[in-house]
Design a protein around this motif. Structure first.
Motif, PDB file in Angstrom:
ATOM      1  N   ILE A   1       0.987  12.615   1.799  1.00  0.00           N
ATOM      2  CA  ILE A   1      -0.017  13.302   2.615  1.00  0.00           C
ATOM      3  C   ILE A   1      -0.986  12.293   3.230  1.00  0.00           C
ATOM      4  N   GLN A   2      -1.384  11.292   2.473  1.00  0.00           N
ATOM      5  CA  GLN A   2      -2.293  10.275   2.989  1.00  0.00           C
ATOM      6  C   GLN A   2      -1.635   9.431   4.070  1.00  0.00           C
TER       7      GLN A   2
ATOM      8  N   ALA B   1       0.908  10.342   5.965  1.00  0.00           N
ATOM      9  CA  ALA B   1       1.121  11.217   7.119  1.00  0.00           C
ATOM     10  C   ALA B   1      -0.174  11.380   7.914  1.00  0.00           C
ATOM     11  N   ALA B   2      -1.299  11.538   7.217  1.00  0.00           N
ATOM     12  CA  ALA B   2      -2.585  11.680   7.897  1.00  0.00           C
ATOM     13  C   ALA B   2      -2.916  10.408   8.681  1.00  0.00           C
ATOM     14  N   TYR B   3      -2.656   9.258   8.101  1.00  0.00           N
ATOM     15  CA  TYR B   3      -2.909   7.990   8.790  1.00  0.00           C
ATOM     16  C   TYR B   3      -2.059   7.871  10.044  1.00  0.00           C
ATOM     17  N   LEU B   4      -0.800   8.314   9.959  1.00  0.00           N
ATOM     18  CA  LEU B   4       0.117   8.208  11.094  1.00  0.00           C
ATOM     19  C   LEU B   4      -0.069   9.324  12.117  1.00  0.00           C
ATOM     20  N   GLY B   5      -0.769  10.374  11.736  1.00  0.00           N
ATOM     21  CA  GLY B   5      -0.981  11.485  12.652  1.00  0.00           C
ATOM     22  C   GLY B   5       0.202  12.427  12.730  1.00  0.00           C
TER      23      GLY B   5
ATOM     24  N   THR C   1       0.814  -1.210   0.000  1.00  0.00           N
ATOM     25  CA  THR C   1       0.000   0.000   0.000  1.00  0.00           C
ATOM     26  C   THR C   1       0.846   1.258   0.000  1.00  0.00           C
ATOM     27  N   VAL C   2       2.032   1.194   0.555  1.00  0.00           N
ATOM     28  CA  VAL C   2       2.905   2.363   0.679  1.00  0.00           C
ATOM     29  C   VAL C   2       3.156   3.002  -0.679  1.00  0.00           C
TER      30      VAL C   2
END
Length: 69
Positions: free
Chosen positions: A45-46, A48-52, A38-39
């Motif tokens: 940006i996606q 980073a958003a998932y990881l917070g 998936t990476v």
């Protein structure tokens, strides 16, 4: 249906606990192990958003991890 709902609640709780208790580097490494294919399909940006974290922080994390390898 109830069992699926319960398992999704449990997964959400685990993700929240991980976000609060693990460092961003640990979360990123775990993400790489859990979703290796998936990476390459997601934007920074996606991820980073998932990881917070911010996209800039993600960039620094990647640079740091590559430096270690």
């Amino acid at each position: 249906m109830r069992l699926k709902f319960q398992s999704s609640i449990i997964a959400l709780q685990r993700r929240i606990i991980d976000n609060l208790s693990k460092s961003s580097e640990e979360r990123y490494i775990e993400f790489l192990k859990k979703y290796p294919q998936t990476v390459h399909r997601l934007t920074n940006i996606q991820i980073a958003a998932y990881l917070g974290v911010t996209p800039e922080s993600l960039s620094r994390l990647r640079k740091k991890i590559v430096g270690k390898a």
